[in-house]
Design a protein around this motif. Structure first.
Motif, PDB file in Angstrom:
ATOM      1  N   PHE A  70       0.862  -1.186   0.000  1.00  0.00           N
ATOM      2  CA  PHE A  70       0.000   0.000   0.000  1.00  0.00           C
ATOM      3  C   PHE A  70       0.895   1.231   0.000  1.00  0.00           C
ATOM      4  O   PHE A  70       1.729   1.416   0.897  1.00  0.00           O
ATOM      5  N   VAL A  71       0.720   2.075  -1.020  1.00  0.00           N
ATOM      6  CA  VAL A  71       1.511   3.293  -1.162  1.00  0.00           C
ATOM      7  C   VAL A  71       0.584   4.488  -0.976  1.00  0.00           C
ATOM      8  O   VAL A  71      -0.488   4.548  -1.588  1.00  0.00           O
ATOM      9  N   SER A  72       0.986   5.433  -0.142  1.00  0.00           N
ATOM     10  CA  SER A  72       0.157   6.616   0.084  1.00  0.00           C
ATOM     11  C   SER A  72       0.968   7.874  -0.138  1.00  0.00           C
ATOM     12  O   SER A  72       2.199   7.841  -0.229  1.00  0.00           O
ATOM     13  N   GLY A  73       0.280   8.998  -0.212  1.00  0.00           N
ATOM     14  CA  GLY A  73       0.932  10.286  -0.390  1.00  0.00           C
ATOM     15  C   GLY A  73       0.924  11.063   0.914  1.00  0.00           C
ATOM     16  O   GLY A  73       1.448  10.608   1.923  1.00  0.00           O
ATOM     17  N   ILE A  74       0.285  12.229   0.914  1.00  0.00           N
ATOM     18  CA  ILE A  74       0.191  13.055   2.116  1.00  0.00           C
ATOM     19  C   ILE A  74      -1.274  13.419   2.349  1.00  0.00           C
ATOM     20  O   ILE A  74      -1.993  13.772   1.416  1.00  0.00           O
ATOM     21  N   GLY A  75      -1.701  13.348   3.575  1.00  0.00           N
ATOM     22  CA  GLY A  75      -3.083  13.667   3.926  1.00  0.00           C
ATOM     23  C   GLY A  75      -3.590  12.691   4.963  1.00  0.00           C
ATOM     24  O   GLY A  75      -2.917  11.726   5.332  1.00  0.00           O
ATOM     25  N   CYS A  76      -4.794  12.919   5.460  1.00  0.00           N
ATOM     26  CA  CYS A  76      -5.366  12.023   6.473  1.00  0.00           C
ATOM     27  C   CYS A  76      -5.467  10.597   5.946  1.00  0.00           C
ATOM     28  O   CYS A  76      -5.136   9.639   6.644  1.00  0.00           O
ATOM     29  N   SER A  77      -5.927  10.440   4.714  1.00  0.00           N
ATOM     30  CA  SER A  77      -6.067   9.100   4.135  1.00  0.00           C
ATOM     31  C   SER A  77      -4.724   8.398   4.030  1.00  0.00           C
ATOM     32  O   SER A  77      -4.645   7.167   4.067  1.00  0.00           O
ATOM     33  N   SER A  78      -3.647   9.172   3.921  1.00  0.00           N
ATOM     34  CA  SER A  78      -2.328   8.590   3.675  1.00  0.00           C
ATOM     35  C   SER A  78      -1.705   7.945   4.904  1.00  0.00           C
ATOM     36  O   SER A  78      -0.611   7.381   4.830  1.00  0.00           O
ATOM     37  N   ARG A  79      -2.401   7.988   6.045  1.00  0.00           N
ATOM     38  CA  ARG A  79      -1.966   7.227   7.218  1.00  0.00           C
ATOM     39  C   ARG A  79      -2.259   5.730   7.046  1.00  0.00           C
ATOM     40  O   ARG A  79      -1.805   4.903   7.835  1.00  0.00           O
ATOM     41  N   PHE A  80      -3.030   5.405   6.043  1.00  0.00           N
ATOM     42  CA  PHE A  80      -3.553   4.055   5.863  1.00  0.00           C
ATOM     43  C   PHE A  80      -2.505   2.950   5.999  1.00  0.00           C
ATOM     44  O   PHE A  80      -2.749   1.939   6.665  1.00  0.00           O
ATOM     45  N   PRO A  81      -1.325   3.067   5.353  1.00  0.00           N
ATOM     46  CA  PRO A  81      -0.364   1.965   5.436  1.00  0.00           C
ATOM     47  C   PRO A  81       0.052   1.608   6.856  1.00  0.00           C
ATOM     48  O   PRO A  81       0.405   0.453   7.125  1.00  0.00           O
ATOM     49  N   TYR A  82       0.032   2.576   7.781  1.00  0.00           N
ATOM     50  CA  TYR A  82       0.431   2.293   9.151  1.00  0.00           C
ATOM     51  C   TYR A  82      -0.529   1.325   9.834  1.00  0.00           C
ATOM     52  O   TYR A  82      -0.145   0.607  10.755  1.00  0.00           O
ATOM     53  N   TYR A  83      -1.776   1.328   9.396  1.00  0.00           N
ATOM     54  CA  TYR A  83      -2.818   0.600  10.111  1.00  0.00           C
ATOM     55  C   TYR A  83      -3.125  -0.769   9.500  1.00  0.00           C
ATOM     56  O   TYR A  83      -4.052  -1.440   9.934  1.00  0.00           O
ATOM     57  N   LEU A  84      -2.360  -1.157   8.507  1.00  0.00           N
ATOM     58  CA  LEU A  84      -2.542  -2.469   7.880  1.00  0.00           C
ATOM     59  C   LEU A  84      -1.309  -3.332   8.121  1.00  0.00           C
ATOM     60  O   LEU A  84      -0.171  -2.858   7.987  1.00  0.00           O
ATOM     61  N   GLU A  85      -1.524  -4.583   8.472  1.00  0.00           N
ATOM     62  CA  GLU A  85      -0.419  -5.513   8.683  1.00  0.00           C
ATOM     63  C   GLU A  85      -0.026  -6.110   7.334  1.00  0.00           C
ATOM     64  O   GLU A  85      -0.298  -7.269   7.011  1.00  0.00           O
ATOM     65  N   SER A  86       0.574  -5.263   6.524  1.00  0.00           N
ATOM     66  CA  SER A  86       1.122  -5.656   5.229  1.00  0.00           C
ATOM     67  C   SER A  86       2.258  -4.692   4.948  1.00  0.00           C
ATOM     68  O   SER A  86       2.580  -3.849   5.788  1.00  0.00           O
ATOM     69  N   TYR A  87       2.878  -4.798   3.799  1.00  0.00           N
ATOM     70  CA  TYR A  87       3.907  -3.826   3.467  1.00  0.00           C
ATOM     71  C   TYR A  87       3.261  -2.519   3.003  1.00  0.00           C
ATOM     72  O   TYR A  87       2.195  -2.517   2.371  1.00  0.00           O
ATOM     73  N   GLY A  88       3.910  -1.419   3.332  1.00  0.00           N
ATOM     74  CA  GLY A  88       3.368  -0.121   2.949  1.00  0.00           C
ATOM     75  C   GLY A  88       4.453   0.918   2.850  1.00  0.00           C
ATOM     76  O   GLY A  88       5.557   0.744   3.385  1.00  0.00           O
ATOM     77  N   LEU A  89       4.128   1.998   2.178  1.00  0.00           N
ATOM     78  CA  LEU A  89       5.086   3.084   1.976  1.00  0.00           C
ATOM     79  C   LEU A  89       4.342   4.412   2.046  1.00  0.00           C
ATOM     80  O   LEU A  89       3.434   4.663   1.259  1.00  0.00           O
ATOM     81  N   HIS A  90       4.714   5.226   3.016  1.00  0.00           N
ATOM     82  CA  HIS A  90       4.153   6.573   3.138  1.00  0.00           C
ATOM     83  C   HIS A  90       5.064   7.502   2.345  1.00  0.00           C
ATOM     84  O   HIS A  90       6.154   7.848   2.786  1.00  0.00           O
ATOM     85  N   SER A  91       4.642   7.880   1.147  1.00  0.00           N
ATOM     86  CA  SER A  91       5.540   8.593   0.234  1.00  0.00           C
ATOM     87  C   SER A  91       5.352  10.101   0.364  1.00  0.00           C
ATOM     88  O   SER A  91       5.049  10.611   1.438  1.00  0.00           O
ATOM     89  N   ILE A  92       5.538  10.820  -0.717  1.00  0.00           N
ATOM     90  CA  ILE A  92       5.478  12.280  -0.689  1.00  0.00           C
ATOM     91  C   ILE A  92       4.239  12.778  -1.434  1.00  0.00           C
ATOM     92  O   ILE A  92       3.559  12.028  -2.129  1.00  0.00           O
ATOM     93  N   HIS A  93       3.972  14.047  -1.271  1.00  0.00           N
ATOM     94  CA  HIS A  93       2.727  14.640  -1.731  1.00  0.00           C
ATOM     95  C   HIS A  93       2.471  14.418  -3.221  1.00  0.00           C
ATOM     96  O   HIS A  93       3.220  14.893  -4.066  1.00  0.00           O
ATOM     97  N   GLY A  94       1.414  13.665  -3.526  1.00  0.00           N
ATOM     98  CA  GLY A  94       0.964  13.501  -4.901  1.00  0.00           C
ATOM     99  C   GLY A  94       1.708  12.484  -5.725  1.00  0.00           C
ATOM    100  O   GLY A  94       1.307  12.185  -6.860  1.00  0.00           O
ATOM    101  N   ARG A  95       2.794  11.909  -5.188  1.00  0.00           N
ATOM    102  CA  ARG A  95       3.655  11.048  -6.014  1.00  0.00           C
ATOM    103  C   ARG A  95       3.384   9.559  -5.847  1.00  0.00           C
ATOM    104  O   ARG A  95       4.102   8.736  -6.420  1.00  0.00           O
ATOM    105  N   ALA A  96       2.379   9.192  -5.074  1.00  0.00           N
ATOM    106  CA  ALA A  96       2.130   7.769  -4.835  1.00  0.00           C
ATOM    107  C   ALA A  96       1.930   6.965  -6.126  1.00  0.00           C
ATOM    108  O   ALA A  96       2.472   5.864  -6.256  1.00  0.00           O
TER     109      ALA A  96
END
Length: 359
Positions: A70-96
């Motif tokens: 799960f790849v996210s950008g910036i924003g409230c929704s982009s916290r998503f990867p932290y809350y899933l027990e899988s691999y994830g990447l909190h990236s930068i604004h708009g670049r997901a």
């Protein structure tokens, strides 16, 4: 190269967008996808419902958690990867979408997801979003649309309605908002859908279809921000919500309303909403999510208006066409066959005829 779009109606995971992703050896449960991180959204945020729905859906999907990204950008929704027990990447604004493209190309064994918001995806990330859609990269994009910038404390967003009073528009926004589905379909998305955070059954159905689709799946999720844009979609949740929501089901006439009193018919090059009492049954549009071109689905997206008078939900379009990542890998394999790399390939590159010395 001529691209022929064909209907994609399969439900067997062996011929879908996750066909190369290893499956779990044991039956999974939503708690298996629950990380040890504290969920930190505001009380009442629609993201909680989406998170619970996604956890349950992923368990039913049955893929190995180690092969989900799960790849996210910036924003409230982009916290998503932290809350899933899988691999994830909190990236930068708009670049997901750009980062997810690299993952999809290099790792066909991954199920790649992008979690983004209306501000993240449609402002600074708009360019990356439309190119991922037109390329048809094998990924699933979830766009949480609350029509506001929530994380940065309530500025208007690219989907905020005209006249919206916010901290950044104290006299009301003069911007014309994006219609998110129109943007996706204008970029010729091979899969485009819309669901609501409060409709867990409808959201699960859309997510399952999106995951099974090979190519870029785009899902807009209408979501409430109780702090900075509370009640923005209340009109679609009240007792008379049936008069505003237009459910789309492939192969069925588009009829809606508490007593099925409204219908969608063709009008010139577009579509319009009429009373079922004024038209023949044969004139009512039968929803075709597998129509060859995006024109019909685009016309459906234009039924939405700023005041949420009528909002279609469900799968607008689902067709199959070649994916960008499959084509890139095929090219790489072809190039390797033409000129196999030896053990000294790096040294030959560094000391070959294409190098020079600067005195």
């Amino acid at each position: 190269m001529t691209i022929i779009e064909t209907p994609f109606v399969g439900t067997d995971l062996g011929i879908t967008g996750v066909s190369e992703v290893p499956t779990a050896t044991t039956k999974q449960k939503p708690k298996d996808y629950t990380s040890d991180q504290e969920v930190r959204w505001c009380p009442g945020c629609g993201d909680y419902v989406i998170l619970a729905t996604v956890r349950g859906f992923l368990a039913d999907l049955g893929l190995r958690r180690e092969n989900m990204m799960f790849v996210s950008g910036i924003g409230c929704s982009s916290r998503f990867p932290y809350y899933l027990e899988s691999y994830g990447l909190h990236s930068i604004h708009g670049r997901a979408p750009a980062i997810a493209t690299g993952l999809a190309v290099t790792r066909p064994d991954l199920s790649v997801w992008v979690v983004t918001g209306d501000g993240d995806a449609l402002s600074i990330g708009g360019n990356h979003l439309i190119h991922a859609l037109r390329r048809n990269v094998n990924m699933t994009i979830l766009l949480f649309n609350n029509r506001i910038y929530g994380l940065t404390k309530g500025q208007y967003s690219p989907t905020s309605e005209e006249g919206k009073v916010t901290k950044s528009t104290p006299m009301g926004s003069v911007d014309h908002p994006f219609n998110t589905l129109s943007v996706a379909l204008g970029a010729e998305a091979s899969f485009a859908a819309r669901a609501m955070d409060s409709d867990r059954a409808g959201l699960t159905e859309v997510l399952l279809a999106a995951a099974r689709h090979r190519g870029t799946s785009f899902v807009e999720i209408l979501q409430d921000c109780p702090i900075f844009n509370d009640g923005s979609f209340d009109q679609l949740r009240r007792d008379n919500a049936a008069d505003h929501l237009i459910p789309l089901r492939h192969g069925e006439p588009i009829i809606f309303g508490a007593d099925n009193e409204f219908a969608v018919v063709q009008s010139g090059f577009g579509l319009e909403i009429v009373s079922t009492r004024t038209v023949r049954e044969s004139d009512i549009m039968v929803h075709d999510a597998h129509a060859d071109g995006p024109e019909y689905a685009y016309a459906l997206s234009r039924l939405s208006d700023q005041d949420l008078g009528h909002v279609p939900t469900g799968i607008f379009r689902s067709v199959r066409r070649p994916t960008y990542d499959d084509a890139i890998r095929a090219q790489s394999e072809s190039a390797a066959e033409r000129a196999p790399l030896g053990d000294d390939s790096l040294q030959r590159l560094l000391s070959g005829p294409e190098t020079w010395t600067v005195d």
